[in-house]
Structures are given as structure tokens and as C-alpha cells.
Design a protein around this motif. Sequence first.
Motif, PDB file in Angstrom:
ATOM      1  N   GLU A 181      -7.384   7.633 -18.376  1.00  0.00           N
ATOM      2  CA  GLU A 181      -7.943   8.539 -19.370  1.00  0.00           C
ATOM      3  C   GLU A 181      -8.772   9.657 -18.750  1.00  0.00           C
ATOM      4  O   GLU A 181      -8.849  10.756 -19.304  1.00  0.00           O
ATOM      5  N   THR A 182      -9.397   9.406 -17.616  1.00  0.00           N
ATOM      6  CA  THR A 182     -10.317  10.391 -17.041  1.00  0.00           C
ATOM      7  C   THR A 182      -9.715  11.170 -15.870  1.00  0.00           C
ATOM      8  O   THR A 182     -10.012  12.356 -15.703  1.00  0.00           O
ATOM      9  N   LEU A 183      -8.880  10.506 -15.067  1.00  0.00           N
ATOM     10  CA  LEU A 183      -8.342  11.154 -13.865  1.00  0.00           C
ATOM     11  C   LEU A 183      -6.841  11.412 -13.939  1.00  0.00           C
ATOM     12  O   LEU A 183      -6.307  12.138 -13.104  1.00  0.00           O
ATOM     13  N   GLY A 184      -6.162  10.773 -14.890  1.00  0.00           N
ATOM     14  CA  GLY A 184      -4.716  10.961 -15.006  1.00  0.00           C
ATOM     15  C   GLY A 184      -3.950   9.730 -14.565  1.00  0.00           C
ATOM     16  O   GLY A 184      -4.416   8.928 -13.742  1.00  0.00           O
ATOM     17  N   LEU A 185      -2.743   9.590 -15.110  1.00  0.00           N
ATOM     18  CA  LEU A 185      -1.937   8.392 -14.857  1.00  0.00           C
ATOM     19  C   LEU A 185      -1.549   8.242 -13.390  1.00  0.00           C
ATOM     20  O   LEU A 185      -1.532   7.132 -12.854  1.00  0.00           O
ATOM     21  N   GLN A 186      -1.218   9.337 -12.723  1.00  0.00           N
ATOM     22  CA  GLN A 186      -0.755   9.240 -11.339  1.00  0.00           C
ATOM     23  C   GLN A 186      -1.822   8.676 -10.409  1.00  0.00           C
ATOM     24  O   GLN A 186      -1.514   7.965  -9.450  1.00  0.00           O
ATOM     25  N   ALA A 202       0.830  -1.203   0.000  1.00  0.00           N
ATOM     26  CA  ALA A 202       0.000   0.000   0.000  1.00  0.00           C
ATOM     27  C   ALA A 202       0.864   1.252   0.000  1.00  0.00           C
ATOM     28  O   ALA A 202       0.634   2.192  -0.780  1.00  0.00           O
ATOM     29  N   VAL A 203       1.877   1.274   0.857  1.00  0.00           N
ATOM     30  CA  VAL A 203       2.745   2.450   0.971  1.00  0.00           C
ATOM     31  C   VAL A 203       3.594   2.642  -0.286  1.00  0.00           C
ATOM     32  O   VAL A 203       3.686   3.749  -0.835  1.00  0.00           O
ATOM     33  N   VAL A 204       4.205   1.565  -0.769  1.00  0.00           N
ATOM     34  CA  VAL A 204       5.131   1.667  -1.891  1.00  0.00           C
ATOM     35  C   VAL A 204       4.407   2.052  -3.184  1.00  0.00           C
ATOM     36  O   VAL A 204       4.857   2.935  -3.933  1.00  0.00           O
ATOM     37  N   ILE A 205       3.288   1.403  -3.469  1.00  0.00           N
ATOM     38  CA  ILE A 205       2.577   1.689  -4.718  1.00  0.00           C
ATOM     39  C   ILE A 205       2.000   3.099  -4.696  1.00  0.00           C
ATOM     40  O   ILE A 205       2.030   3.807  -5.713  1.00  0.00           O
ATOM     41  N   PHE A 206       1.493   3.536  -3.556  1.00  0.00           N
ATOM     42  CA  PHE A 206       0.996   4.904  -3.448  1.00  0.00           C
ATOM     43  C   PHE A 206       2.108   5.906  -3.774  1.00  0.00           C
ATOM     44  O   PHE A 206       1.880   6.913  -4.455  1.00  0.00           O
ATOM     45  N   SER A 207       3.327   5.590  -3.318  1.00  0.00           N
ATOM     46  CA  SER A 207       4.469   6.483  -3.543  1.00  0.00           C
ATOM     47  C   SER A 207       4.847   6.583  -5.012  1.00  0.00           C
ATOM     48  O   SER A 207       5.465   7.568  -5.428  1.00  0.00           O
ATOM     49  N   MET A 208       4.504   5.572  -5.825  1.00  0.00           N
ATOM     50  CA  MET A 208       4.860   5.603  -7.242  1.00  0.00           C
ATOM     51  C   MET A 208       4.190   6.764  -7.977  1.00  0.00           C
ATOM     52  O   MET A 208       4.678   7.205  -9.020  1.00  0.00           O
ATOM     53  N   GLY A 209       3.095   7.261  -7.441  1.00  0.00           N
ATOM     54  CA  GLY A 209       2.425   8.387  -8.066  1.00  0.00           C
ATOM     55  C   GLY A 209       3.187   9.694  -7.951  1.00  0.00           C
ATOM     56  O   GLY A 209       2.835  10.673  -8.616  1.00  0.00           O
TER      57      GLY A 209
END
Length: 409
Positions: A159-164, A87-94
Amino acid sequence: MPIWKRNLIVCWFGMFVTGVGMGQIAPVLPLYIDHLGIHDTALIEQFSGIAFGITFIVSAVFSPIWGQAADRFGRKPMLLRASLGMAVVIFSMGFVQNVYELIGLRLLQGVITGYGTACITLIATQTDKQYAGWALGTLSTAPIAGSLLGPLIGGYIAETLGLQNVFFITGTLMLVAFITTAFLVKESFTRQDKKVLSAKETWNIIPNKGLTIIMFVTSFVLAVALYSVEPIITVYVAELSSNTNHVAMLAGMAFSASGLANIIAAPILGKLSDRIGPQKVMLAALVAAGLIFIPQAFVKNFWQLMVLRFLLGIAMAGLIPSVNVLVKKITPDSLTGRVFGFNMSAQYLGVFGGSILGGQVAAYWGIKYIFFITSTLLLINAVWVYFKVYKNLALYKKENEEERKKWKI
């Protein structure tokens, strides 16, 4: 409700949520790399393969370690560790600013991952023996169901909210899995030995080593087959489609076609496996998957690819569950975590090898050659399974006549 059934439901949900989260990332990864400043198509293909695969090569190293920890301290602590860490690591990828930071976080994700391995081990050891095969087969549909919805959701969000936001939402889903596991999973765990066995000592006491090795190799080949195409399928869809404004959504649909077929076919092939034996289903599915990969190189439009990906999903539905059932049956309960850890390492190595293979072959030879190479690997593995698995099970039957009904051979 028996505890093992409740654990199965919670683990299924957790693996489903994890599958949704991970499935969201795969189809948008090449687009995210482009967003981070890499615009050359060949470089995008190469970095996509590296970023996708690095998680799994590191996971291959750590999976047996976490498997041993699960055998020593229990499976629930491993579920909590993996879900919260991801949860922490993937959230940080944004928040990354370049492709190298992204690859670094993908590497860290490989260190802490292992939710699925811990779930499989928990269900394999806590479920009543007469229901173990059914429970493992049911559990195997969770990441498949997640992979069905994940790419579609990821493509829509991109497409609607952005890649991040794909990474922010994925991290949130991992947190949901952590909270659900913390409150609902119950484990009756008794440590069976105080001595920490080395990998060599563990291997020495594993019965039927020949069959175990074949299962590991088969897991490796299956992962190579599945993931050789995934890192670059978005690029392939872009080549096939005239509508370049919805590439992320179409790529998500291509990913999801296999998942939908897998969910439909898995219960049917599971029942067939109980009736005729998992080794027979495995062999037929290997041959079918090997043959289905070939025409994917010659498709002329996106919808032809969709049909073939759907057929591939049907074939794949008979493979991984069959491997898990066989591994469970030939492994003592005290070693289940470690052996499933080794088997998961084989899968992770296959994911890494497949993603690197796919990216490099696409960059230097062209995407079509990926399908030819993958088909060859599957068919070679089918020949090996035909001669070696049948031989090993025949010997096992002769030495253990009373086990005939269990093996159904």
C-alpha cells in the motif's frame, strides 16, 4: 553454548526470515496478478491458485532429492544453496511483465527451495536426543512467527511502496538468511554410507512403514487444509469488508491471526504433548480444526473471520510439530534427511493441491464451499488417525515395552 543450541538459534532466525519473506507474498499475489493485466475476478482466483501452488508441486519432486543430498554432503550446504537461490529468484519476480513470467519464476523457486527441510534435518540429527522433541517444537514456531509478521509487512509495503517492492524486500531478507547461515551455522557431519540408495532401497529399510505412511498422509491433509483458503482469502476479505481501500492490509491481518494463535499455543501444546503423547494432541487438534473451518463459511463480517482464524491457529499449533516429533522418533539418523524430505514432499503436494483446489472451487462454486470441503478432509483424517495411529503405537508398545516412556502411551 553447545553447538546444537547455536544452530537452533540460527536456523530459527533463518526460518523466521524465510517465513516473513514468504508471508509477504501470499496476500498480495492476487493484487499483483491484477497489476500484471488480469482483471477478471474468476481468472485472478485461478491464476492465484496456479502461481501460488506451482512452487510447491515442483518442490515436492525436488525435496527428496535435496534430502538425499543433505544426507550425503551435509545439511549446511543445502541451507546455503536454498537461501541464496531463493534470494535471486524472488528478487527477480519484481521485474516480471506478465503473469506467465511470474508463474515461471514461481516454478523455478520450487526447484531450488528447501531451507526449512534442511533446517529440520540439521536440528533433528545434531541435537542431543533428550532435547530433540523440544528443539523441533521450538523450530516449528519460526515459520509461524514469520507468517505472523510477513502478511502485515507485505500489506503495508504494497500500500505504501508498491507491489513490486514486496518482492525486492523479500529477496533481500533471503540474502540476510544466507549470510547468517554461512557465518554462524556449524555442522559436525560424517557421511554414514558411500552407496547412494534409491528411493525404493531407502523405503525398504525404514522401520514401522505403516506409521510413517500415516504421518505423510497427515502432513498432506494439513497442508491442503491450510492452503486451500490462502490463495483466495484476499478476495474473501474484499467481499466481507466495506473498506476496499485497505484490502491488502486486512488480508494480512487475516493471515496473521492464525500465526499469532499458533505462537501462543505451540509451547503449551508442546508441553502437553510431552506429557500425554503427540498422537493424542494430534487427534484432538485434527477434530478441532475440522470443526472450526465450518463456521468460516457463514461469517458476516471481517472480524468474525479474524476470530475463527485465530481459533484455527490454536488447533494447528498441535499438528505439524506432533508429526515432526513422531517422524524423528521412528526414523534412523542415517535416513533422517531423506525421510523428512519425503514428508516435506507430502506437505508440498498438499500445498499445491490445496491452492489449486481453493482457486478452482472458488471460481466455479463459490468461496464458501472451500471451507466445507476442507473440514470434511480434516475430519476424515482424524478418524483414520484414531484407528490407525493408536493401533500402530499400541503394537509398537507391546513389541518394545522399554520404549513406553518415550511414546508416553
